[in-house]
Write an enzyme that holds these catalytic residues in place. Structure first.
Site, short mmCIF file in Angstrom:
data_model
loop_
_atom_site.label_atom_id
_atom_site.label_comp_id
_atom_site.label_asym_id
_atom_site.label_seq_id
_atom_site.Cartn_x
_atom_site.Cartn_y
_atom_site.Cartn_z
N ASN A 1 3.27 -0.77 5.22
CA ASN A 1 3.31 -1.05 3.79
C ASN A 1 4.34 -2.14 3.62
OD1 ASN A 1 3.80 -1.14 1.08
ND2 ASN A 1 4.67 0.90 0.93
N GLY A 2 3.88 -3.31 3.26
CA GLY A 2 4.82 -4.40 3.09
C GLY A 2 4.19 -5.73 3.42
N LYS B 1 13.09 -22.80 -10.56
CA LYS B 1 13.80 -22.17 -9.44
C LYS B 1 13.12 -20.88 -9.04
CE LYS B 1 17.14 -20.31 -12.76
NZ LYS B 1 18.49 -19.94 -13.06
N CYS C 1 16.47 -32.45 -28.59
CA CYS C 1 16.94 -32.63 -27.21
C CYS C 1 16.65 -34.06 -26.77
CB CYS C 1 16.24 -31.64 -26.28
SG CYS C 1 16.38 -32.05 -24.53
N GLU D 1 14.84 -14.39 -21.09
CA GLU D 1 15.60 -13.26 -20.56
C GLU D 1 16.89 -13.14 -21.33
OE1 GLU D 1 16.76 -13.34 -16.42
OE2 GLU D 1 17.26 -11.22 -16.63
N CYS E 1 0.78 -1.19 0.00
CA CYS E 1 0.00 0.00 0.00
C CYS E 1 0.82 1.25 0.00
CB CYS E 1 -0.85 0.01 1.25
SG CYS E 1 -0.97 -1.58 2.04
N MET F 1 17.07 -28.82 -16.84
CA MET F 1 15.77 -29.33 -17.29
C MET F 1 14.86 -29.54 -16.06
SD MET F 1 16.24 -29.11 -20.45
CE MET F 1 14.72 -29.72 -21.14
N CYS G 1 26.10 -29.54 -24.81
CA CYS G 1 24.98 -30.27 -25.36
C CYS G 1 25.38 -30.87 -26.70
CB CYS G 1 23.82 -29.30 -25.55
SG CYS G 1 22.40 -30.04 -26.33
#
Lengths: 1481, 413
Positions: free
Chosen positions: A256-257, A936, A1101, A890, A37, A485, A1112
Site C-alpha cells: 500500500n503506497g 510551488k 498590482c 488558506e 490501497c 508572483m 507592497c
C-alpha cells in the site's frame, strides 16, 4: 504508484500492449497510473492451517472495501486478491514440497492459448522439471462487472513437479522462478500472466471488488482450502482500464503506497545488467520482482526488505550501531526504493510487514490470546472479542513486524535485526574498506583558466540578475532566494534567447498519490550522504562490497575535487574527460565522451570527472546535463554504469535546480567551480560583507538545503535514491535527444534537437566575446527592456488598468491584443495555436450571454494574509456581484464576512488547516482541497510571526506574533484513498457544498485526476505551473509545474476515455488573461475558469514582486496598515474586467458558431498549430497529443457524484439528536460502531453549527457513547455541545478539525491488556483541531495533535512527530513519545510525563524549550487529569493524581520559544520586526 | 533594493542621493526603466548608490547613457512620472540621482577615455553633432569603428550648445564630455557643411542634422520687424552675438512649451522690461488627472525653467494679428478661445491687445523631408531628422539605435 512502460526489443508472441492504439495518441500514458490501497493479513502464529484463516482473510478484505474504488462501471473494482499457503489438501497432486503451482491468466484466443501452454511445457522441460498438468480453476463470473467480464482471462493453475537435480526447497523455488521468468520473456501477450509459481504459496486475484473475490473463485469457499496465512489486498487505482494482472498480492508481497524513485530504481537494476523487472508492471510489481530476486539469492525476507526499504538510519543516533552498519553497508550497492509504503510479505512460512522510513502508511495489528494476528491498514477489520485481545499495536516507521510460523512466535524487530548482523561483520568490513573523503590528503586546488572570470561568466550565460538575485542571497544567508508572483516568461523552447538546457526540465512533485516531506521539520529522515565508487554484485556480499568513498555532502569544493582527482587509495583511479567541442560537432562530441567513458572503465578507472574547464573562443562547453545524461544512459545500456562514479566539474550549475537535474540524471558529485568564482567576485567587489570562504560555504549550504527540498517535494528522502531517478518532465526537447540522453523522461510536445541545442550553446558562447563590458541584464525575475520577454510588462499592465478603470472595451481589446498575439515573442504554449475559422458564424446575440458565462468564473486562492484585507474583500465583492466565486485561500475567513457581500463562496482547505472550523465549512458553497499550488507545488509555506496581526491571528485561530507553518502535505492525505476520505469528511460537514480538488499540471495529472474523480470530487481544478504566489523559492516558481495546456488536456482526455468526465467539472487557472485564453482552455476541456494575477493587476498590482516583503506600495499584498490604506482597487473595475473577458469569449464563440461554453468544452478539433509563428527552436514542436480528441460521447459534466450520504451513521445520529437540535434539552444514547462507520459526528456537527452558529450548544448537550472500533475520521469537526465517547478503539484522523466538541476514547472494559502500552487510536489525530477536549486512554500513533490550534488533550503515549506544527492548545502525554516531538511547534504548550528521563532526546528543540512546571501549569495538569480520570477511569491518571506533588516533578513542559516571547511581551516594538522572507499564499 | 521600507521613511527631496536611492523599491516591473527612452538601469544603480558602490553605479549608467551629465540636468524625466511611487506618493528623484552618480564619477576621475581595444577598420561619418549625432559617434567608436563627426557650426554640440540656454546647461559640461570623446579617437570637423559626397568616402553615414525648421505663424503683420523665431533668438543669445536682444523691451513669447520657457528665461536674463507668454491651448493641470493616468507622461503646468515671477503666462489665447508702427511691431491682437473636442472656437467679446516690441515665436518645428541626395542604404538618419522634433533623451536613443544598426550592417556585410 507509477507504472513503468518499458518495452524490451521485439521478441515473443505478441508485443506488449497496455493501452489501445488510439489511447496513445492523446496525453494519457499508462506509465503514470497510481494505486494505493488497503492491505492486511491474518495469521495463525502456530502455523495451524484452517479454512477459518482464509475466511477471516476474506472478511478483512471486505472490511477494507472503502479503501478501494470503482470506476465508471460500478461493478468493476480495481482489483482484489489473496495470497495463501499452498493448499495441498485441495490439490492433492503430489507430496507437499515436491511440486510447485501457480495461478495463470491465459488468453481467451484459442490459438494464443495453445501457444502459451506449449511454451510453458517446453520451458518446464528445458529446465529439467516435470509438467504435472493444468487445472481449470472453477470460477463464477456472473457477479462481476462488465469491464471485468469483457477482459476476463482463462483461469488455470499449473502444477510442476521437481526434477531430479533439485534437492532443497530453495532450489525448487529457484527453478520455478527460472521457469516463470523464461516463460514471461517468451510470451509477451497482453492477457497472459503468471500470478505466482511456488511450492509454498498460491494466490487468487483479479480485476474484482473485495466482495466478489470469494464469489468468483469457488475454491475460496471450499473447506478443503486451508492455510495458516492469508495475505489480502484491495486496490484503489487511478486506472480504470481492465488490468487483471495488476491486482495484488504479488508473489511475495502486497503493497500500500507508492515508490517515488521507481524510474531510477529500474534504471539502476538495468545498469547492473540484471533483467528481472517485468515490463508494464506497477511499482509494487517491480519491487516484488527485485525482492523475489534477493530472497532467492539466499537472503532472508527481513534482510531483503531492509536492503530495499531501509529505515532512517543516517541521522538516528538512537539506532544501534550494528543496525546502522548494516544499512550503511547495503547502501553501498543498493539504492533505497523510496516512497510511502506499508508492505506485507510472506514466503508461506513467515509473515512480515514493514513501513517506509517516514511511516507514511497506516498499519495496525491485534494479537489474540489464541495465537492469531490480524494486521491491516485499519483496525476493526475483523470482529474480535475484546477479552481475547492480547495486545494492540501499530507498525512503526523503519521497524519490522515479523511472525515465524515455524518457531511459532512473533519475532521482535531488534531480534530480527540481530540475527542478520550477528552472523556477519558489516562494521569491520566498513572500517577496513570504506574511505572517507575527509580523510584523504589535502591537495591545493586548482587549474588556471584561460579566460578571465567575467568572460567565463558570459560564456556560461551568467547575468547580472543571476549574481544579484540568485547567488548573492545564497552566499549571504545560506538560503535559497525567495520571490513572489508567477512566471510570465517564455518556455525555454520558445525563448529567443539562448537557454541553459536545465531550463527545459521541470521538476515533478508529489500530489495526492504520495506526500511531500517537510525537509526542515522532518529532516531526521533526510540524507545527502553518498557512497561513490564501483558497485559489486547485489546477489552476493563480501567485504569488498563496501569498498567505497564516503562523501557527506555532494557539492564538492575545488579542493575536494582535487583530492578525488589524485586519489591513490584502494585501487581507486580517476579520469577526467573533457566535454568541450568545436562549435559544430555536438553529437560527435557526445559520442566521443561516451566512448572515452567506456574505455576508461575498461582500463580500470573508478571515477570519471566530466569537466568543462578550458573553454576559449574556439572550444565550446557542451551543456553539462546533456553530457551527463548521455554518459549515464550509455553506460546503463552497456551494463557498465555501476562500475564507475560520475563526477561533474562544471562552470554551468549555479541554481539549485541545475544541481537537482544533474543528480537526477546520474551525476554523483558536483563541483561548480565558476559559481564559486562568482561568489568570490561578489565578495571582492563588496556586494557581500563576508569573507570568501564563508560566502562559498553559505552558498553550498543553500544548495544542500535546496536539493533536500527538491527531493522532498517528490516525497524522496535520500539523495542516494533520487540520483538517476529522473524526476522531471521535459518541455520542448525532441525525441532524438531524449532517447540518447534522457531515456524514459516524458517529453510530450517534442521540440529542440541536437542541432538547435548546439546552435543556442554556440550563440551564447560567441556573444560572450563581444566588446560589451557588462554581463547581460537577465530580466527573468525582474522585467528589463533588454531582458527576457514578460507578458506582464508596463505596457500590458497599464492597458489593463486603464481599460477596467475607465470601462473602455476598446482599450481592453488593445490589452488583449498585446497578450493574444505573441508572434515574434512567443511565451505560452497557447500562443502557438490558432483558432480555426469556420464557415458558419453565429450572430453574437445567439451566444450564451455574458451573465451566464460570468458564473463560470472564479478567483484564485489568495489568502487574507498573503493579500491585504481591502484587496481580499474587493475581490470577494466583485465575484458576488457577478455570481462568480472568490476563494478564501488558506487562512480562514473572518466569520463577520460569512453572511454579507464580502463572503467568499469557495472556502479553501489547505495543509495548515488554519481557520478551518465547522462554521467555516458550513458557510461555503464550495470546499476546495488544495493539493498543490502552481508556483510551488509540493512545498509548504510559512507566515512569519510579524505578519500575524491580531485580525489574522483571529481568523486563523492562533496567537498574534506567532509564526504559522503550513506543512508540505496534508497530513491526512498520503494517498488517493486518503483524499477520498477527506472529500467524504467535508461532504459530511457540509453536504450542500460541492467539493473541489486543486491539482497542478504535471505529467500524469490526468491519472491522478481520475483517481480524484473516483474519490467523488465534484470539481477538479488544474492549475498551471506558472501561477502566482505570495512567496516561493524562486527556483520553484520557474522550474516546477507545467503549463495548464498540458495538464488540462491530459485530464480531460483521460476522464473522457474512462467515462468519468460527465461526473466532474473541470476548471483551469494559471495566468489566464483574455477571452482567447478562456476559449482555448474550454476547447482543451475546462468549463470553468480561474483568475488571480490578472484580478490583482486590475486592483492596482503593478508586479512589484514584493509580496514576500510586506511592503507592497499599492496596498495589495501587504499586512502593513499604512500601506493597506493605499489600496485603490474597486469591485467595479473587476466587474468591468470580467465582463470584457466574457465578451471577448463570446465573440470567439460567435465566430466559431458555438452557442454555449458547454458546447465548446473539449472541442480541441477547433484548434491547430500556427506553424508560421513557431520560433526557430520549436520548429518541430508537436501538439497532436494536446489537440487529440478522444472517443467518448460525454465530454462535459452532466451528472452529480454519488457521495453515498444516505447510508451513513450520522443520519441516525441526527435523528436521535433531534430534541437537542430543536432546543429541547440534552440527549444521550449508546450505539455500536464499526470501522466502516467513517466520519462519525461530522454531519451532525454541520447541522448543529448551521442552527446555532460557532458557539454551538452547552457542553454535553448531545452525548453518544459507542462500543466497537470506529472508522476513520471519528469526530471530525465535532462541534461544541457534542460529546462522543468510544469504548473500544479508533482509526486514523480522530477529531480532525474538532471545533469545540469533546472526544473520549477508552478500551473496552473487557480487555485485559494495559492500555498505556497499547495503541488505541491511529495516526494524524486531531489534525488542525480548533477547540475542544479529548481524553484518550491509550497510545496514539504518529502525529498526534498535529497543527493543533486550541484543543486540550490528554493521551497516554504518542508515536513520532507528536504536536508537530502546533500553534495553540494544551497537550498532556502520560507516557513515552516517539521521535521528533514538537517539530515546527510555534504555539501552545505540551506537558510530557517523562518517567524515565528519555524525553529530551526525542524532542525536536529547534523551536521549543523544555522547562519546569510553574504553579499555573500544575493546576492545569491537575484539572485535566481529573477530567481524564473521570471520563476514562485511567489508572495512570489516578496514579499521578494520587501522588501529585511527586509525580508533577516528572512532567516536562514543552514551550515554544516564540510563543513564550509573545506571551511575555505581547506588544512588540516595530524595530524588532525583522523582515522575514517567507509567507504563505 | 536599498531599504525595503525606505519610501515610507524618507520623503522626496530629503537627505542626499543615498537617502533618495533608498526610496527606490527595485520593482519587479520597473516602470521607470520602461519610461526612460534609453532604458537606464535605474533600480540597479539606485541600489548601488544606496550601498555606496558609486563606481559600479557609474559603470551601469554609462552602459545606457552617453551623456548622463546632460540628461541629469535637462531631461524632463519621464522615468519619474512612470515611477511606481508616482501612483500614490512622490516618485524617486531619479534625475538628481543620475546627476549625482555622473558628477561623482567625474570628480573621482572614473570618467576616463576608454578607446576601443581593437579597431574594425570601418570608417563612419556622422553628420551633425547634436545629441543624436554625438551618441551615435560615441557608440560607434566604442564598437571599434573609426568615426568622424561633421558639424556646420563652429563648435560641436548642436542644440545642446546653441539651443539650450546657459542657465540650464553650462557649456563647459559639454566640452568636458567632448574632450573625452576626442581622446577616445572620435574626429570632429567643425564649420564644415557636409554633403552627400561623404557617402562614397565612408563605409556608412549617420545623418543627424536635427530638425530646425520652425513652425511659422502666418497672420497679418508677420512681416513687421521685431518678430523672431525662438531658435534664432536662442542661438544668438548662446553665442552672445547678434542683433536680437530683449534688454529693455516688452517681450511676448508665443508658445507655452519648453522652448518658449527657455526664451522667457533668456529674455529676463537679458533685462527685458516685461515678459508675457501666451499659449493657444488651455492651461494644463498642475498635477496628473484622469485624462492621463500613470504611467504616462503628463502635460503639466511646469515651473521648472520659467519661474512664476518671470513672465505673465496666459492660456487659451489665439493671436489674430500683429500690429506695428514704422514697420516695427508694437502689439498683438488676441482673442480667447475654447475647445470643444478638437474644434477651437473663438469666444466672442474677449478680444484684447498686448503691447510688445519683441515677439518670439516658439510654436514648434516642422518635420522636414530628408533630401534625395541622402537617399542611400549606407545612410542612417537619426535623431530629430528621423523622428521629428523631440527630447534630448530621445535623440540619444536615436543615436544609439542608429549606431547599433550601422554596426550590424557593417559587420554583416
Amino acid at each position: 504508484m507509477a507504472r513503468h512502460l518499458w518495452v524490451p526489443p521485439g521478441k515473443g508472441v505478441e508485443m506488449w500492449k497496455y493501452v489501445k492504439e488510439e489511447q496513445n495518441k492523446g496525453l494519457y500514458d499508462a506509465c503514470f497510473e497510481h494505486d494505493s490501497c488497503g492491505v492486511g493479513f491474518v495469521v495463525n502464529i502456530n502455523g495451524q492451517k484452517s479454512h477459518e484463516i482464509v475466511r477471516q482473510g476474506l472478511d478483512v478484505l471486505k472490511r477494507l472495501a472503502h479503501r478501494g474504488a470503482v470506476g465508471a462501471d460500478p461493478k468493476t473494482g480495481d482489483g482484489a486478491g489473496i495470497l495463501i499457503q499452498l493448499p495441498h489438501e485441495l490439490f492433492k497432486v503430489a507430496r507437499p514440497g515436491s511440486y510447485g503451482a501457480g495461478l495463470v491468466f491465459l488468453p481467451r484466443n484459442q490459438k494464443l492459448y495453445g501457444i502459451c501452454k506449449d511454451v510453458f511445457k517446453k520451458i518446464v522441460e528445458q529446465e529439467g522439471q516435470v509438467l504435472l498438468g493444468w487445472r481449470r480453476v472453477p470460477v463464477n463470473d456472473s457477479g462481476i462487472g462488465k469491464t471485468a467480464a469483457d477482459t476476463q482471462p482463462v483461469m488455470e493453475q499449473v502444477f510442476i513437479g521437481k526434477g531430479k537435480q533439485v534437492n532443497t526447497r530453495l532450489e525448487l523455488e529457484r527453478k520455478l522462478y527460472k521457469i516463470r521468468r523464461e516463460v514471461e520473456k517468451e510470451i509477451q501477450a497482453k492477457d497472459f500472466y503468471i500470478t505466482n509459481l511456488s511450492s509454498r504459496t498460491i494466490s487468487y486475484k483479479g480485476l474484482l471488488m473485495p466482495h466478489q473475490l470469494e464469489e468468483y473463485f469457488l475454491d475460496l469457499k471450499d473447506p478443503e482450502l486451508t492455510s495458516a496465512i492469508a495475505l489480502v489486498h484491495s486496490r484503489y487505482s487511478t486506472n480504470t482500464f481492465p488490468t487483471w494482472d495488476l491486482a495484488q498480492p504479488f508473489r511475495f508481497l502486497a503493497h500500500n503506497g507508492e515508490i517515488n524513485t521507481l524510474r531510477g530504481n529500474i534504471n539502476w537494476m538495468r545498469a547492473r545488467g540484471i533483467d528481472v523487472i517485468r515490463p508494464g508492471g506497477s511499482d509494487s510489481a517491480c519491487l516484488d520482482n527485485v525482492f523475489e530476486l534477493l530472497v532467492l539469492s539466499g537472503r532472508s525476507l527481513p534482510h531483503a526488505m531492509m536492503m530495499l526499504i531501509p529505515g532512517a538510519w543516517e541521522q538516528n543516533k538512537a539506532m544501534k550501531k550494528e543496525v546502522r552498519d548494516f544499512y550503511r553497508y547495503h547502501a553501498c550497492f543498493m539504492e533505497p526504493w523510496d516512497g510511502p509504503a506499508a508492505i506485507a510479505f510472506t514466503d508461506g512460512k513467515h509473515v512480515g510487514a514493514v513501513l517506509d522510513r517516514n511511516g507514511l502508511r497506516p498499519a495496525r495489528y491485534l494479537v489474540t490470546k489464541s495465537g492469531m494476528v490480524v494486521m491491516a491498514s485499519e483496525v476493526g477489520v475483523l470482529d474480535i472479542d475484546p477479552a481475547e485481545i492480547e495486545s494492540s499495536g501499530r507498525l512503526e516507521p523503519g521497524k519490522m513486524f515479523y511472525i515465524d510460523t515455524e518457531t511459532q512466535r512473533i519475532v521482535e524487530d531488534e531480534e530480527i535485526k540481530e540475527e542478520i548482523y550477528d552472523t556477519r561483520f558489516y562494521g569491520q568490513w566498513l572500517r577496513e574498506n570504506m574511505v572517507d573523503l575527509d580523510d584523504l590528503h589535502r591537495i591545493s586546488a586548482a587549474a588556471e583558466e584561460k579566460l578571465d572570470v567575467k568572460t567565463l561568466l558570459k560564456v556560461f550565460g551568467y547575468t547580472r540578475e543571476d549574481l544579484r538575485m540568485v547567488l548573492k542571497p545564497m552566499a549571504e544567508k545560506g538560503k535559497e532566494p525567495v520571490g513572489s508572483m508567477g512566471n510570465d516568461t517564455p518556455h525555454a523552447v520558445l525563448s529567443n534567447r539562448p537557454q541553459l538546457l536545465y531550463n527545459y526540465f521541470k521538476q515533478l512533485f508529489a500530489q495526492v498519490t504520495n506526500p511531500a516531506i517537510d525537509p526542515i521539520r522532518e529532516d531526521l529522515v533526510m540524507s545527502l550522504e553518498s557512497y561513490v565508487g564501483p558497485q559489486r554484485d547485489i546477489l552476493k556480499e563480501t567485504p569488498e562490497h563496501c569498498h567505497k568513498l564516503r562523501v557527506k555532502e555532494p557539492i564538492l569544493t575545488n579542493e575536494e575535487l582535487e583530492r578525488i582527482r589524485s586519489i591513490q587509495k584502494n585501487n581507486f583511479r580517476t579520469k577526467t574527460i573533457s566535454v568541450l567541442f568545436r562549435k559544430t560537432e555536438l553529437v560527435k562530441a557526445l559520442g566521443r565522451i561516451c566512448e572515452e567513458a567506456e574505455e576508461a572503465i575498461k582500463e580500470g578507472y573508478t571515477f570519471l570527472i566530466l569537466s568543462d574547464r578550458g573553454v576559449d573562443e574556439k572550444n565550446v562547453a557542451l551543456p553539462m546535463l546533456l553530457a551527463v545524461g548521455a554518459v549515464h544512459h550509455h553506460l546503463i545500456r552497456k551494463a557498465l554504469r555501476t562500475k564507475v562514479s560520475l563526477i561533474v566539474e562544471s562552470a554551468e550549475p549555479r541554481e539549485v535546480h541545475h544541481f537537482a537535474a544533474l543528480f537526477g540524471y546520474g551525476a554523483e558529485l558536483i563541483n561548480p567551480y565558476l559559481a564559486y568564482e562568482a561568489v568570490s567576485l561578489l565578495v571582492a567587489r563588496g556586494d557581500l560583507t563576508l569573507d570568501a570562504t564563508t560566502a562559498v560555504n553559505n552558498f553550498r549550504h543553500a544548495l544542500n538545503k535546496g536539493i533536500m527540498k527538491i527531493l522532498s517535494k517528490m516525497g524522496i528522502s535520500t539523495l542516494n535514491s533520487y540520483r538517476g531517478a529522473q524526476i522531471f518532465e521535459v518541455l520542448g526537447i525532441g525525441d532524438e535527444v531524449i532517447g540518447m540522453c534522457f531515456e524514459g523522461t516524458p517529453s510530450r510536445i517534442g521540440g529542440a534537437g541536437f542541432e538547435e541545442i548546439a546552435k543556442e550553446t554556440v550563440l551564447r558562447h560567441e556573444k560572450a566575446f563581444a566588446l560589451d563590458p557588462l554581463l547581460e541584464s537577465g530580466g527573468i525575475y525582474q522585467w528589463r527592456k533588454d531582458g527576457e520577454n514578460h507578458l506582464w510588462n508596463p505596457q500590458t499592465i497599464s492597458a489593463l488598468q486603464d481599460s477596467t478603470r475607465s470601462n473602455d472595451y476598446e482599450r481592453y481589446r488593445e490589452f488583449s491584443a498585446l497578450i493574444n498575439d505573441q508572434s515574434g515573442r512567443p511565451t505560452t504554449l497557447r500562443s502557438l495555436l490558432k483558432i480555426k475559422t469556420l464557415p458558419k458564424p453565429l450572430p453574437i446575440t445567439e451566444v450564451e450571454p455574458v451573465e451566464s458565462i460570468l458564473k463560470r468564473f472564479a478567483t484564485g486562492a489568495m489568502s487574507f494574509g498573503s493579500i491585504s484585507g481591502p484587496a481580499h474583500e474587493t475581490i470577494a465583492k466583485a465575484m458576488n456581484m457577478i455570481g462568480g466565486r472568490s476563494n478564501t485561500g488558506e487562512g480562514g475567513e473572518d466569520p463577520a464576512r460569512f453572511k454579507d457581500d464580502r463572503r467568499s463562496a469557495v472556502k479553501q482547505v489547505a495543509s495548515g488547516r488554519f481557520g478551518v472550523t465547522t462554521n467555516y465549512l458550513v458557510n461555503a458553497d464550495e470546499l476546495q482541497i488544495k493539493i498543490a499550488q502552481g508556483a510551488k507545488p509540493g512545498e509548504g509555506g510559512q507566515l512569519p510571526g510579524h505578519k500575524v496581526s491580531a485580525i489574522i491571528a483571529r481568523t486563523r485561530y492562533t496567537t498574534p506574533g506567532v509564526t504559522l507553518i503550513s506543512p508540505p502535505p496534508h497530513h491526512d492525505i498520503y494517498s488517493i484513498e486518503d483524499l477520498a476520505q477527506l472529500i467524504f469528511d467535508l461532504k459530511n460537514v457540509n453536504p450542500k457544498a460541492r467539493i473541489s480538488v486543486k491539482l497542478v499540471s504535471e505529467v500524469g495529472v490526468g491519472t491522478v485526476a481520475m483517481g480524484v474523480a473516483k474519490g467523488h470530487a465534484d470539481m477538479i481544478l488544474i492549475s498551471g505551473g506558472d501561477g502566482g504566489t505570495g512567496a516561493s523559492p524562486m527556483s520553484s516558481i520557474r522550474h516546477a509545474g507545467l503549463p495548464w495546456e498540458l495538464g488540462l488536456a491530459e485530464t480531460h482526455q483521460t476522464l473522457v476515455m474512462n467515462g468519468l468526465r460527465s461526473r466532474v467539472r473541470l476548471q483551469a487557472d494559471g495566468q489566464l488573461r483574455t477571452g482567447r485564453d478562456l476559449a482555448i482552455a474550454a476547447m482543451l476541456g475546462a468549463e470553468e475558469f480561474g483568475f488571480a494575477t490578472a484580478a490583482l493587476i486590475v486592483c492596482g498590482c503593478v508586479m512589484l514582486r514584493h509580496c514576500h516583503l510586506n511592503n507592497c506600495s499599492v496596498g495589495v499584498a501587504t499586512q502593513d496598515e499604512c500601506l493597506s490604506k493605499r489600496f485603490r482597487g474597486k469591485p467595479e473595475y473587476l466587474v468591468n474586467y470580467f465582463r470584457f473577458v466574457a465578451e471577448e469569449l463570446r465573440e470567439i464563440m460567435a465566430e466559431l458558431g458555438v452557442r454555449s461554453v458547454d458546447e465548446l468544452v473539449g472541442r480541441a478539433d477547433l484548434l491547430e498549430v500556427d506553424r508560421k509563428i513557431l520560433p526557430w527552436k520549436a520548429k518541430n514542436i508537436d501538439f497532436d497529443r494536446i489537440l487529440y480528441r478522444g472517443e467518448g460521447s460525454r465530454t462535459h459534466c452532466t451528472q452529480e457524484q454519488d457521495h453515498g450520504m444516505d447510508k451513513i451513521l450520522d443520519n441516525q445520529l441526527i435523528k436521535l439528536a433531534k430534541p437537542a437540535l430543536s432546543g429541547k434539552g440534552p440527549v444521550r444514547h449508546e450505539l455500536e460502531i464499526s470501522n466502516f462507520n467513517r466520519t462519525a459526528g461530522a454531519m451532525l456537527s454541520g447541522e448543529l453549527v448551521k442552527k446555532f452558529g460557532e458557539s454551538g450548544l452547552p457542553d454535553d448537550s448531545i452525548h453518544f457513547k459507542f462500543t466497537g472500533v470506529a472508522g476513520q475520521s471519528f469526530g471530525a469537526w465535532l462541534a461544541k455541545g457534542i460529546t462522543l465517547e468510544i469504548e473500544g478503539m479508533a482509526n486514523d484522523y480522530v477529531g480532525k478539525g474538532i471545533s469545540g466538541g469533546k472526544i473520549i476514547i477508552r478500551p473496552n472494559h473487557l480487555t485485559t491488556y494495559s492500555p498505556n502500552e497499547n495503541i488505541i487510536v491511529g495516526n494524524t489525530t486531531f489534525y488542525g483541531a480548533i477547540d475542544g477536549e479529548a481524553y484518550i486512554r491509550g497510545v496514539a500513533g504518529e502525529r498526534f495533535c498535529i497543527r493543533n490550534s486550541g484543543l486540550f488533550a490528554v493521551v497516554e503515549g504518542v508515536g513520532d512527530h507528536g504536536c508537530e506544527y502546533m500553534t495553540g492548545g494544551r497537550v498532556i502525554v502520560l507516557g513515552p513519545t516517539g521521535r521528533n516531538f514538537a517539530a515546527g511547534m510555534s504555539g501552545g504548550i505540551a506537558y510530557v510525563h517523562d518517567k524515565h528521563g528519555e524525553f529530551p532526546d526525542k524532542c525536536n528543540l529547534s523551536m521549543v524549550e523544555l522547562e519546569e512546571l510553574n504553579s499555573e501549569d500544575k493546576k492545569l495538569i491537575k484539572d485535566m487529569l481529573e477530567s481524564h480520570f473521570r471520563y476514562t477511569r485511567s489508572p495512570v491518571a489516578k496514579g499521578i493524581l494520587d501522588d501529585f506533588s511527586k509525580e508533577s516533578r516528572r512532567f516536562v513542559k514543552v514551550m515554544p520559544k516564540e510563543y513564550k516571547r509573545v506571551l511575555e511581551e505581547r506588544a512588540m516594538s516595530e524595530e524588532e520586526l525583522e523582515l522575514l522572507e517567507v509567507s504563505d499564499g | 533594493m536599498g531599504d525595503p521600507r525606505g519610501f515610507i521613511k524618507i520623503r522626496r527631496g530629503e537627505g542626499g542621493a543615498r537617502e533618495q536611492a533608498s526610496r527606490c523599491m527595485d520593482c519587479g516591473t520597473p516602470f521607470c526603466h520602461w519610461g526612460c527612452p534609453i532604458g537606464n538601469y535605474i533600480p540597479e544603480w539606485n541600489d548601488l548608490v544606496f550601498n555606496d558602490q558609486w563606481e559600479r553605479a557609474f559603470e551601469l549608467l554609462d552602459a545606457t547613457n552617453n551623456m548622463p551629465e546632460i540628461t541629469g540636468r535637462i531631461c524632463p524625466a519621464h522615468c519619474e512620472f512612470a515611477c511606481v511611487l508616482e501612483i500614490n506618493d512622490d516618485p524617486v528623484t531619479i534625475r538628481e540621482n543620475e546627476l549625482a552618480v555622473i558628477e561623482r564619477a567625474f570628480k573621482k576621475g572614473w570618467v576616463v577615455p576608454r578607446p576601443p581595444s581593437r579597431r574594425t577598420g570601418f570608417e563612419v561619418a556622422v553628420v551633425g553633432s547634436g545629441p543624436a549625432g554625438l551618441s551615435a559617434a560615441a557608440q560607434l567608436n566604442k564598437m571599434g569603428h573609426s568615426v568622424t563627426v561633421f558639424e556646420q557650426d563652429d563648435s560641436v554640440g548642436g542644440i545642446l550648445r546653441y539651443g539650450i540656454p546657459d542657465f540650464k546647461l553650462e557649456k563647459w559640461i559639454l566640452d568636458r564630455r567632448i574632450e573625452i570623446w576626442k581622446k577616445e579617437g572620435i574626429k570632429f570637423k567643425t564649420s564644415v557643411k557636409a554633403d552627400s559626397r561623404l557617402v562614397s568616402e565612408f563605409d556608412a553615414v549617420c545623418l543627424a542634422i536635427g530638425c530646425r525648421t520652425p513652425r511659422d505663424l502666418k497672420i497679418p503683420g508677420r512681416e513687421l520687424e521685431g518678430i523672431h523665431f525662438a531658435m534664432d533668438y536662442l542661438v544668438q543669445a548662446n553665442k552672445k552675438t547678434g542683433p536680437i536682444n530683449a534688454k529693455g523691451k516688452k517681450v511676448v513669447v508665443i508658445g507655452g512649451g519648453d522652448t518658449g520657457a527657455d526664451c522667457v528665461g533668456t529674455a529676463n536674463r537679458q533685462g527685458a522690461k516685461c515678459v508675457v507668454q501666451i499659449e493657444l491651448l488651455s492651461q494644463p493641470p498642475e498635477c496628473r488627472d484622469e485624462s492621463c493616468p500613470w504611467p504616462k507622461y503628463p502635460l503639466l503646468l511646469k515651473a521648472a525653467s520659467c519661474r512664476e515671477d518671470e513672465a505673465e503666462r496666459r492660456w487659451s489665447i489665439l493671436t489674430r494679428r500683429f500690429k506695428g508702427q514704422d514697420a516695427k511691431v508694437k502689439s498683438l491682437e488676441c482673442v480667447k478661445v475654447k475647445f470643444e473636442g478638437s474644434k477651437m472656437i473663438e469666444v466672442p467679446g474677449t478680444e484684447f491687445e498686448i503691447e510688445a516690441d519683441l515677439i518670439i515665436l516658439a510654436i514648434g518645428f516642422v518635420k522636414q523631408e530628408i533630401g534625395t541626395e541622402w537617399q542611400d542604404k549606407k545612410v542612417f538618419p537619426a535623431g530629430d531628422v528621423a523622428r521629428g522634433p523631440s527630447l534630448v533623451v530621445w535623440a540619444i536613443y536615436e543615436g544609439r539605435e542608429a549606431a547599433r544598426r550601422i554596426s550590424a550592417a557593417l559587420t554583416r556585410a
